[in-house]
Motif scaffolding. Structure first.
Motif, PDB file in Angstrom:
ATOM      1  N   MET A   1       0.839  -1.199   0.000  1.00  0.00           N
ATOM      2  CA  MET A   1       0.000   0.000   0.000  1.00  0.00           C
ATOM      3  C   MET A   1       0.874   1.248   0.000  1.00  0.00           C
ATOM      4  N   ILE A   2       0.519   2.237  -0.791  1.00  0.00           N
ATOM      5  CA  ILE A   2       1.224   3.516  -0.809  1.00  0.00           C
ATOM      6  C   ILE A   2       0.561   4.415   0.227  1.00  0.00           C
ATOM      7  N   ALA A   3       1.256   4.692   1.342  1.00  0.00           N
ATOM      8  CA  ALA A   3       0.662   5.435   2.452  1.00  0.00           C
ATOM      9  C   ALA A   3       0.803   6.947   2.299  1.00  0.00           C
ATOM     10  N   SER A   4       1.815   7.387   1.560  1.00  0.00           N
ATOM     11  CA  SER A   4       1.996   8.818   1.330  1.00  0.00           C
ATOM     12  C   SER A   4       2.881   9.032   0.121  1.00  0.00           C
ATOM     13  N   LEU A   5       2.798  10.237  -0.442  1.00  0.00           N
ATOM     14  CA  LEU A   5       3.633  10.617  -1.574  1.00  0.00           C
ATOM     15  C   LEU A   5       4.198  12.003  -1.323  1.00  0.00           C
ATOM     16  N   SER A   6       5.472  12.191  -1.626  1.00  0.00           N
ATOM     17  CA  SER A   6       6.108  13.504  -1.541  1.00  0.00           C
ATOM     18  C   SER A   6       6.815  13.768  -2.857  1.00  0.00           C
ATOM     19  N   GLY A   7       6.527  14.897  -3.447  1.00  0.00           N
ATOM     20  CA  GLY A   7       7.154  15.216  -4.723  1.00  0.00           C
ATOM     21  C   GLY A   7       6.712  16.561  -5.235  1.00  0.00           C
ATOM     22  N   THR A   8       6.913  16.760  -6.522  1.00  0.00           N
ATOM     23  CA  THR A   8       6.549  18.020  -7.163  1.00  0.00           C
ATOM     24  C   THR A   8       5.169  17.903  -7.795  1.00  0.00           C
ATOM     25  N   VAL A   9       4.329  18.884  -7.554  1.00  0.00           N
ATOM     26  CA  VAL A   9       2.995  18.896  -8.167  1.00  0.00           C
ATOM     27  C   VAL A   9       3.151  19.200  -9.645  1.00  0.00           C
ATOM     28  N   ALA A  10       2.792  18.229 -10.490  1.00  0.00           N
ATOM     29  CA  ALA A  10       2.923  18.410 -11.935  1.00  0.00           C
ATOM     30  C   ALA A  10       1.682  19.053 -12.535  1.00  0.00           C
ATOM     31  N   PRO A  40       0.991  23.732  -8.903  1.00  0.00           N
ATOM     32  CA  PRO A  40       1.904  23.152  -9.899  1.00  0.00           C
ATOM     33  C   PRO A  40       3.301  23.740  -9.759  1.00  0.00           C
ATOM     34  N   GLY A  41       4.294  22.874  -9.762  1.00  0.00           N
ATOM     35  CA  GLY A  41       5.678  23.299  -9.652  1.00  0.00           C
ATOM     36  C   GLY A  41       6.198  23.351  -8.234  1.00  0.00           C
ATOM     37  N   GLU A  42       5.317  23.254  -7.237  1.00  0.00           N
ATOM     38  CA  GLU A  42       5.733  23.303  -5.841  1.00  0.00           C
ATOM     39  C   GLU A  42       5.786  21.898  -5.247  1.00  0.00           C
ATOM     40  N   GLN A  43       6.542  21.771  -4.168  1.00  0.00           N
ATOM     41  CA  GLN A  43       6.641  20.504  -3.463  1.00  0.00           C
ATOM     42  C   GLN A  43       5.399  20.288  -2.602  1.00  0.00           C
ATOM     43  N   ALA A  44       4.992  19.048  -2.479  1.00  0.00           N
ATOM     44  CA  ALA A  44       3.813  18.735  -1.676  1.00  0.00           C
ATOM     45  C   ALA A  44       3.927  17.311  -1.140  1.00  0.00           C
ATOM     46  N   ARG A  45       3.217  17.074  -0.061  1.00  0.00           N
ATOM     47  CA  ARG A  45       3.121  15.724   0.512  1.00  0.00           C
ATOM     48  C   ARG A  45       1.662  15.446   0.797  1.00  0.00           C
ATOM     49  N   VAL A  46       1.177  14.316   0.342  1.00  0.00           N
ATOM     50  CA  VAL A  46      -0.207  13.928   0.603  1.00  0.00           C
ATOM     51  C   VAL A  46      -0.229  12.529   1.210  1.00  0.00           C
ATOM     52  N   HIS A  47      -1.182  12.330   2.109  1.00  0.00           N
ATOM     53  CA  HIS A  47      -1.411  11.009   2.688  1.00  0.00           C
ATOM     54  C   HIS A  47      -2.343  10.258   1.739  1.00  0.00           C
ATOM     55  N   THR A  48      -1.990   9.045   1.403  1.00  0.00           N
ATOM     56  CA  THR A  48      -2.724   8.353   0.340  1.00  0.00           C
ATOM     57  C   THR A  48      -3.242   6.991   0.781  1.00  0.00           C
ATOM     58  N   THR A  49      -4.233   6.536   0.043  1.00  0.00           N
ATOM     59  CA  THR A  49      -4.725   5.172   0.163  1.00  0.00           C
ATOM     60  C   THR A  49      -5.053   4.682  -1.239  1.00  0.00           C
ATOM     61  N   MET A  50      -4.849   3.423  -1.483  1.00  0.00           N
ATOM     62  CA  MET A  50      -5.097   2.859  -2.810  1.00  0.00           C
ATOM     63  C   MET A  50      -6.319   1.948  -2.771  1.00  0.00           C
ATOM     64  N   VAL A  51      -7.233   2.181  -3.681  1.00  0.00           N
ATOM     65  CA  VAL A  51      -8.422   1.334  -3.809  1.00  0.00           C
ATOM     66  C   VAL A  51      -8.207   0.423  -5.022  1.00  0.00           C
ATOM     67  N   VAL A  52      -8.173  -0.868  -4.761  1.00  0.00           N
ATOM     68  CA  VAL A  52      -7.878  -1.847  -5.810  1.00  0.00           C
ATOM     69  C   VAL A  52      -9.163  -2.542  -6.246  1.00  0.00           C
ATOM     70  N   ARG A  53      -9.418  -2.506  -7.527  1.00  0.00           N
ATOM     71  CA  ARG A  53     -10.543  -3.226  -8.125  1.00  0.00           C
ATOM     72  C   ARG A  53      -9.989  -4.210  -9.156  1.00  0.00           C
ATOM     73  N   GLU A  54     -10.841  -5.046  -9.679  1.00  0.00           N
ATOM     74  CA  GLU A  54     -10.392  -6.034 -10.657  1.00  0.00           C
ATOM     75  C   GLU A  54      -9.752  -5.381 -11.878  1.00  0.00           C
ATOM     76  N   ASP A  55     -10.294  -4.226 -12.263  1.00  0.00           N
ATOM     77  CA  ASP A  55      -9.816  -3.588 -13.490  1.00  0.00           C
ATOM     78  C   ASP A  55      -9.097  -2.265 -13.248  1.00  0.00           C
ATOM     79  N   SER A  56      -8.792  -1.933 -11.994  1.00  0.00           N
ATOM     80  CA  SER A  56      -8.156  -0.638 -11.743  1.00  0.00           C
ATOM     81  C   SER A  56      -7.487  -0.590 -10.377  1.00  0.00           C
ATOM     82  N   MET A  57      -6.516   0.325 -10.267  1.00  0.00           N
ATOM     83  CA  MET A  57      -5.897   0.667  -8.990  1.00  0.00           C
ATOM     84  C   MET A  57      -5.903   2.190  -8.909  1.00  0.00           C
ATOM     85  N   THR A  58      -6.642   2.737  -7.961  1.00  0.00           N
ATOM     86  CA  THR A  58      -6.841   4.183  -7.891  1.00  0.00           C
ATOM     87  C   THR A  58      -6.289   4.733  -6.590  1.00  0.00           C
ATOM     88  N   LEU A  59      -5.489   5.803  -6.700  1.00  0.00           N
ATOM     89  CA  LEU A  59      -4.923   6.465  -5.523  1.00  0.00           C
ATOM     90  C   LEU A  59      -5.800   7.641  -5.113  1.00  0.00           C
TER      91      LEU A  59
END
Length: 202
Positions: A1-10, A40-59
Protein backbone atom coordinates in the motif's frame (compact mmCIF):
# COMPACT_ATOMS: atom_id res chain seq x y z
CA UNK A 1 0.00 0.00 0.00
CA UNK A 2 1.22 3.52 -0.81
CA UNK A 3 0.66 5.44 2.45
CA UNK A 4 2.00 8.82 1.33
CA UNK A 5 3.63 10.62 -1.57
CA UNK A 6 6.11 13.50 -1.54
CA UNK A 7 7.15 15.22 -4.72
CA UNK A 8 6.55 18.02 -7.16
CA UNK A 9 3.00 18.90 -8.17
CA UNK A 10 2.92 18.41 -11.94
CA UNK A 11 -0.73 19.28 -12.53
CA UNK A 12 -3.96 20.02 -10.68
CA UNK A 13 -7.45 19.51 -12.12
CA UNK A 14 -10.93 19.75 -10.62
CA UNK A 15 -10.93 16.30 -9.08
CA UNK A 16 -7.32 15.13 -9.05
CA UNK A 17 -3.66 16.06 -9.16
CA UNK A 18 -0.51 14.55 -10.63
CA UNK A 19 2.43 14.30 -8.23
CA UNK A 20 5.87 13.72 -9.75
CA UNK A 21 7.85 11.46 -7.44
CA UNK A 22 11.30 10.56 -8.74
CA UNK A 23 10.24 10.99 -12.34
CA UNK A 24 7.03 8.96 -11.96
CA UNK A 25 3.73 10.82 -12.21
CA UNK A 26 1.12 9.56 -9.75
CA UNK A 27 -2.52 10.47 -10.43
CA UNK A 28 -4.16 11.20 -7.07
CA UNK A 29 -7.89 11.80 -6.67
CA UNK A 30 -8.83 14.11 -3.82
CA UNK A 31 -11.28 16.58 -2.29
CA UNK A 32 -11.54 20.17 -3.56
CA UNK A 33 -10.14 21.42 -0.25
CA UNK A 34 -6.98 19.31 -0.50
CA UNK A 35 -6.51 20.14 -4.17
CA UNK A 36 -6.87 23.84 -3.41
CA UNK A 37 -3.68 23.62 -1.35
CA UNK A 38 -1.60 22.18 -4.19
CA UNK A 39 0.36 24.38 -6.62
CA UNK A 40 1.90 23.15 -9.90
CA UNK A 41 5.68 23.30 -9.65
CA UNK A 42 5.73 23.30 -5.84
CA UNK A 43 6.64 20.50 -3.46
CA UNK A 44 3.81 18.74 -1.68
CA UNK A 45 3.12 15.72 0.51
CA UNK A 46 -0.21 13.93 0.60
CA UNK A 47 -1.41 11.01 2.69
CA UNK A 48 -2.72 8.35 0.34
CA UNK A 49 -4.72 5.17 0.16
CA UNK A 50 -5.10 2.86 -2.81
CA UNK A 51 -8.42 1.33 -3.81
CA UNK A 52 -7.88 -1.85 -5.81
CA UNK A 53 -10.54 -3.23 -8.12
CA UNK A 54 -10.39 -6.03 -10.66
CA UNK A 55 -9.82 -3.59 -13.49
CA UNK A 56 -8.16 -0.64 -11.74
CA UNK A 57 -5.90 0.67 -8.99
CA UNK A 58 -6.84 4.18 -7.89
CA UNK A 59 -4.92 6.47 -5.52
CA UNK A 60 -6.75 8.91 -3.24
CA UNK A 61 -4.85 11.65 -1.46
CA UNK A 62 -5.54 13.80 1.60
CA UNK A 63 -4.03 16.78 3.39
CA UNK A 64 -3.64 14.81 6.61
CA UNK A 65 -3.79 11.26 7.94
CA UNK A 66 -7.06 11.89 9.78
CA UNK A 67 -8.92 12.57 6.53
CA UNK A 68 -7.44 9.41 5.04
CA UNK A 69 -8.55 7.34 8.02
CA UNK A 70 -12.08 8.73 7.84
CA UNK A 71 -12.17 8.06 4.08
CA UNK A 72 -11.15 4.44 4.61
CA UNK A 73 -13.51 3.86 7.54
CA UNK A 74 -16.49 5.39 5.74
CA UNK A 75 -16.19 2.72 3.06
CA UNK A 76 -16.94 0.03 5.63
CA UNK A 77 -20.58 1.16 5.39
CA UNK A 78 -22.70 -0.91 3.04
CA UNK A 79 -23.26 1.01 -0.19
CA UNK A 80 -20.54 3.62 0.45
CA UNK A 81 -17.70 3.46 -2.04
CA UNK A 82 -14.74 5.77 -2.71
CA UNK A 83 -16.83 8.31 -4.61
CA UNK A 84 -19.34 8.90 -1.81
CA UNK A 85 -16.65 8.74 0.88
CA UNK A 86 -14.74 11.45 -0.99
CA UNK A 87 -17.92 13.53 -1.35
CA UNK A 88 -18.48 13.26 2.40
CA UNK A 89 -15.08 14.83 3.03
CA UNK A 90 -15.69 17.49 0.38
CA UNK A 91 -18.73 18.72 2.29
CA UNK A 92 -17.81 17.92 5.91
CA UNK A 93 -14.58 18.03 7.90
CA UNK A 94 -13.73 14.81 9.73
CA UNK A 95 -14.81 16.42 13.02
CA UNK A 96 -18.08 17.68 11.50
CA UNK A 97 -18.76 14.14 10.28
CA UNK A 98 -18.03 12.75 13.73
CA UNK A 99 -20.39 15.23 15.34
CA UNK A 100 -23.15 14.44 12.84
CA UNK A 101 -22.82 10.72 13.50
CA UNK A 102 -22.66 11.13 17.28
CA UNK A 103 -25.78 13.34 17.18
CA UNK A 104 -27.53 11.06 14.66
CA UNK A 105 -27.87 14.18 12.50
CA UNK A 106 -29.00 12.62 9.24
CA UNK A 107 -29.99 16.03 7.83
CA UNK A 108 -26.34 17.10 7.80
CA UNK A 109 -25.30 13.86 6.14
CA UNK A 110 -27.92 14.33 3.43
CA UNK A 111 -26.15 17.51 2.32
CA UNK A 112 -23.60 15.20 0.71
CA UNK A 113 -24.43 14.46 -2.95
CA UNK A 114 -25.44 10.82 -3.30
CA UNK A 115 -26.62 10.36 0.28
CA UNK A 116 -30.35 10.02 0.86
CA UNK A 117 -32.47 9.33 3.92
CA UNK A 118 -31.84 5.59 4.11
CA UNK A 119 -28.14 5.79 3.38
CA UNK A 120 -27.73 8.57 5.99
CA UNK A 121 -29.42 6.38 8.58
CA UNK A 122 -27.18 3.48 7.61
CA UNK A 123 -24.05 5.64 7.91
CA UNK A 124 -25.05 6.75 11.42
CA UNK A 125 -25.73 3.15 12.45
CA UNK A 126 -22.62 1.57 10.96
CA UNK A 127 -20.08 4.31 11.75
CA UNK A 128 -21.21 4.99 15.31
CA UNK A 129 -18.16 4.72 17.57
CA UNK A 130 -15.77 3.96 14.69
CA UNK A 131 -14.38 7.43 13.93
CA UNK A 132 -13.22 8.47 17.39
CA UNK A 133 -14.11 11.69 19.19
CA UNK A 134 -14.29 15.10 17.54
CA UNK A 135 -11.08 17.02 17.98
CA UNK A 136 -8.81 13.97 17.63
CA UNK A 137 -7.85 14.76 14.04
CA UNK A 138 -4.62 16.04 12.59
CA UNK A 139 -3.56 19.63 12.07
CA UNK A 140 -4.47 21.66 9.01
CA UNK A 141 -1.99 22.12 6.17
CA UNK A 142 0.24 25.23 6.24
CA UNK A 143 -1.00 28.29 4.40
CA UNK A 144 0.29 31.11 2.24
CA UNK A 145 -1.01 34.69 2.62
CA UNK A 146 -2.93 35.33 -0.59
CA UNK A 147 -6.50 35.72 -1.81
CA UNK A 148 -7.68 32.28 -2.96
CA UNK A 149 -11.30 33.15 -3.64
CA UNK A 150 -11.05 31.95 -7.25
CA UNK A 151 -9.97 28.50 -6.08
CA UNK A 152 -13.12 28.15 -3.99
CA UNK A 153 -15.27 29.20 -6.94
CA UNK A 154 -13.44 26.78 -9.25
CA UNK A 155 -13.95 23.93 -6.79
CA UNK A 156 -17.69 24.65 -6.63
CA UNK A 157 -17.91 24.73 -10.41
CA UNK A 158 -16.14 21.37 -10.46
CA UNK A 159 -18.86 20.02 -8.17
CA UNK A 160 -21.55 21.05 -10.63
CA UNK A 161 -22.64 24.62 -9.89
CA UNK A 162 -22.49 27.40 -12.45
CA UNK A 163 -19.78 30.07 -12.06
CA UNK A 164 -22.43 32.71 -11.24
CA UNK A 165 -24.04 30.61 -8.50
CA UNK A 166 -20.63 29.66 -7.13
CA UNK A 167 -19.43 33.27 -7.05
CA UNK A 168 -22.62 34.44 -5.33
CA UNK A 169 -22.29 31.75 -2.67
CA UNK A 170 -18.68 32.69 -1.93
CA UNK A 171 -19.57 36.39 -1.78
CA UNK A 172 -22.30 35.69 0.76
CA UNK A 173 -19.98 33.57 2.89
CA UNK A 174 -17.37 36.35 2.89
CA UNK A 175 -20.00 38.96 3.74
CA UNK A 176 -21.17 36.91 6.71
CA UNK A 177 -17.59 36.53 7.88
CA UNK A 178 -16.93 40.26 7.49
CA UNK A 179 -13.97 39.79 5.16
CA UNK A 180 -13.19 40.49 1.51
CA UNK A 181 -10.60 37.81 0.78
CA UNK A 182 -9.89 34.12 1.29
CA UNK A 183 -6.39 33.38 2.64
CA UNK A 184 -4.89 29.99 1.86
CA UNK A 185 -5.63 28.70 5.34
CA UNK A 186 -9.34 29.50 4.95
CA UNK A 187 -9.91 27.85 1.55
CA UNK A 188 -11.26 24.55 3.01
CA UNK A 189 -13.50 26.33 5.55
CA UNK A 190 -14.80 28.78 2.94
CA UNK A 191 -15.52 25.94 0.52
CA UNK A 192 -17.45 24.00 3.13
CA UNK A 193 -19.39 27.09 4.19
CA UNK A 194 -20.36 27.71 0.56
CA UNK A 195 -21.41 24.08 0.14
CA UNK A 196 -23.57 24.28 3.24
CA UNK A 197 -25.20 27.43 1.88
CA UNK A 198 -25.86 25.88 -1.53
CA UNK A 199 -27.18 22.56 -0.21
CA UNK A 200 -27.43 19.41 -2.37
CA UNK A 201 -27.14 20.12 -6.07
CA UNK A 202 -30.37 19.50 -7.97
Amino acid sequence: MIASLSGTVAAVSLGSAVLDVGGVGYLVHSTPATLAGLRPGEQARVHTTMVVREDSMTLYGFADADEREVFETAQSVSGVGPRIALAMLAVLTPDALRRAIDAEDTATLRRVPGIGVKSAQRIVLELSGKLGAAGDGGAAAPALPADRRDQVVEALVGLGWTPKVAQDAVEKVLAEAGTESVPESEVPATLRAALRRLGPRG
